[in-house]
Write an enzyme that holds these catalytic residues in place. Structure first.
Site, PDB file in Angstrom:
ATOM      1  N   PHE A 256      47.976  30.331  37.058  1.00  0.00           N
ATOM      2  CA  PHE A 256      47.230  30.376  38.323  1.00  0.00           C
ATOM      3  C   PHE A 256      45.767  30.037  38.024  1.00  0.00           C
ATOM      4  CE2 PHE A 256      50.744  33.405  38.733  1.00  0.00           C
ATOM      5  CZ  PHE A 256      51.384  32.952  39.891  1.00  0.00           C
TER       6      PHE A 256
ATOM      7  N   CYS B 163      25.387  38.036  58.862  1.00  0.00           N
ATOM      8  CA  CYS B 163      26.330  38.981  58.266  1.00  0.00           C
ATOM      9  C   CYS B 163      25.732  39.519  56.978  1.00  0.00           C
ATOM     10  CB  CYS B 163      27.668  38.287  57.990  1.00  0.00           C
ATOM     11  SG  CYS B 163      28.811  39.291  57.002  1.00  0.00           S
TER      12      CYS B 163
ATOM     13  N   ASP C  73      46.033  35.027  36.869  1.00  0.00           N
ATOM     14  CA  ASP C  73      45.164  35.410  37.987  1.00  0.00           C
ATOM     15  C   ASP C  73      45.853  35.004  39.294  1.00  0.00           C
ATOM     16  OD1 ASP C  73      43.084  36.091  39.659  1.00  0.00           O
ATOM     17  OD2 ASP C  73      41.794  34.425  39.081  1.00  0.00           O
TER      18      ASP C  73
ATOM     19  N   CYS D  83      44.360  40.987  42.563  1.00  0.00           N
ATOM     20  CA  CYS D  83      43.619  41.255  43.796  1.00  0.00           C
ATOM     21  C   CYS D  83      44.441  42.088  44.766  1.00  0.00           C
ATOM     22  CB  CYS D  83      43.165  39.950  44.457  1.00  0.00           C
ATOM     23  SG  CYS D  83      44.516  38.847  44.921  1.00  0.00           S
TER      24      CYS D  83
ATOM     25  N   GLN E  55      35.979  32.309  43.663  1.00  0.00           N
ATOM     26  CA  GLN E  55      35.722  33.729  43.888  1.00  0.00           C
ATOM     27  C   GLN E  55      34.442  33.887  44.696  1.00  0.00           C
ATOM     28  OE1 GLN E  55      37.806  35.980  43.395  1.00  0.00           O
ATOM     29  NE2 GLN E  55      38.916  35.782  41.480  1.00  0.00           N
TER      30      GLN E  55
END
Length: 443
Positions: free
Chosen positions: A307, A173, A373, A400, A278
């Site tokens: 968070f 990938c 976050d 996000c 992340q």
């Protein structure tokens, strides 16, 4: 006397069959890109979404679904390509559901995401309606993922196809780090032999900063120790078998030495496969630096990190001298984060709380600076509490999901906060996913 039975007629007329889908070839002019990366055109006074099409293109398309207010079409051919169109490098692009924008040049991808964030900010605050795009944080456009979660079914290891539960087999990938691709190519056959043709499983690959790649498998049924040990022996370095978990019986545990995730040149987080980190290390490090520049942590001051996870931002804030309270849900994760902070001699207190329940949210009265976050669901309950706070003066919101960001910014604005600055962070190149950082101060 016998009772008379009354029968209720429950006959329902058969549903009218859906009209056959129009198979005519449509000639469409693409006006813009939707937030999910599909081209937007109009035909017969309805919006038509066309995957793989770009603004200013003329395309041939065919209906795949028709709805009351919009239609969806598949791209057949591009008769007039846009200047920003490029050839996708992945052989399974547009079959695999992982990427949506490989046909769009990378500078144009960045601009597209900056414009999306700009629209969110303009809707949230009258002070951000200028034509100036938010700044962008970027890294490598390929090879950026340090972890991958693949599915296995009927002998195929890969990613889910677009809008489908079917799998597209993948042994390489372009989004994955080279070490992960090496493990895929070297280990797919051994994994398939272990799982067999009929198994359903999830395979997680995680790259440590020392080059090791942990392989964790979750499967249906029982886990057998001897067969698991055979698979562990067949894996080729840098891969190692971390664990195998089944839906029945005990799990098999292999090498469990912690992996390391670098949050800066000097700091690394220990993590286990399955922990949230992340995916894009280079972009994450720049995000941390940006948050530090906005929050300006001072020695001894208290900063709240909501968070907080394993301490992605907490470690940097505490390393600058601040006292940090990190809040999240997950006792085991927070215990490991606390052990890491203690080992480094950092002043971080981790607390376990469900931040989606306002009753569990406690604001420290001496904390004037807050970082949050949240996941895609956003932080509605927390933002409502922050909006009512009289002490919090500075907020850095790491988002996000643009939709929940817009909702939460509106809540904070009602509480007297205004957007001071914002940055688009391209955490997921080649996809439509948008990560953003917003700096808010109280008016």
């Amino acid at each position: 006397m016998s009772k008379q039975r009354h029968h209720i007629n429950t006959f329902k007329p058969a549903k009218k069959p859906k009209p056959a889908l129009d198979t005519a070839v449509l000639k469409l002019h693409i006006d813009s890109l939707a937030d999910d990366g599909r081209g937007v055109a109009r035909h017969d006074n309805k919006v038509v979404f066309v995957g793989g099409a770009l603004p200013n293109e003329t395309v041939d398309a065919q209906y795949v679904r028709r709805h009351k207010r919009y239609d969806e079409a598949t791209l057949l051919a591009v008769s007039k390509p846009a200047e920003q169109r490029v050839d996708a490098i992945c052989p399974v692009y547009q079959r695999c559901g992982g990427c949506q924008l490989q046909h769009l040049s990378y500078p144009s991808q960045v601009s597209f995401k900056q414009q999306r964030l700009q629209r969110v900010l303009a809707a949230a605050s009258a002070n951000t309606e200028s034509a100036t795009l938010p700044a962008a944080i970027t890294g490598s456009e390929f090879g950026y993922r340090h972890r991958a979660r693949l599915s296995y079914h009927n002998g195929v290891l890969g990613f889910k196809a677009q809008a489908s539960h079917n799998l597209v087999g993948v042994e390489n990938c372009p989004l994955l780090a080279a070490e992960l691709n090496a493990v895929l190519s070297q280990s797919t056959a051994a994994i398939a032999e272990f799982l067999g043709d009929k198994a359903t499983a999830e395979v997680v690959l995680s790259l440590s900063d020392d080059g090791r790649v942990a392989l964790k498998i979750k499967k249906e049924g029982f886990v057998y120790a001897k067969r698991s040990a055979v698979l562990a022996d067949k894996l080729v370095a840098p891969a190692f078998l971390h664990s195998i978990e089944g839906s029945k019986g005990a799990a098999w545990r292999g090498e469990n030495a912690p992996l390391r995730y670098p949050v800066s040149e000097a700091l690394s987080l220990p993590f286990q496969p399955g922990d949230f980190t992340q995916v894009n290390i280079a972009v994450n490090q720049q995000m941390i630096q940006q948050c530090m520049a906005w929050l300006k942590p001072e020695s001894g001051e208290l900063i709240s990190d909501y968070f907080c996870g394993l301490g992605n931002f907490s470690l940097a804030l505490a390393s600058a001298g601040a006292r940090v309270v990190g809040v999240d849900v997950g006792e085991a994760m927070l215990r490991r984060a606390s052990q890491q902070a203690k080992a480094l001699g950092l002043a971080i207190e981790y607390r376990n709380a469900d931040l989606f329940d306002a009753e569990n949210i406690v604001l420290d009265v001496t904390s004037q600076k807050v970082l949050l976050d949240p996941p895609r669901a956003g932080a509605k309950a927390l933002c409502e509490v922050l909006a009512q706070s009289k002490t919090v003066q500075t907020i850095v919101y790491v988002s996000c999901d643009p939709a929940t960001l817009a909702r939460d910014l509106a809540i904070l604005q009602e509480g007297g906060f205004a957007v001071a600055d914002a940055v688009m962070a391209d955490m997921f190149p080649q996809t439509y996913h948008l990560e953003s950082l917003v700096h808010l101060t109280r008016n």
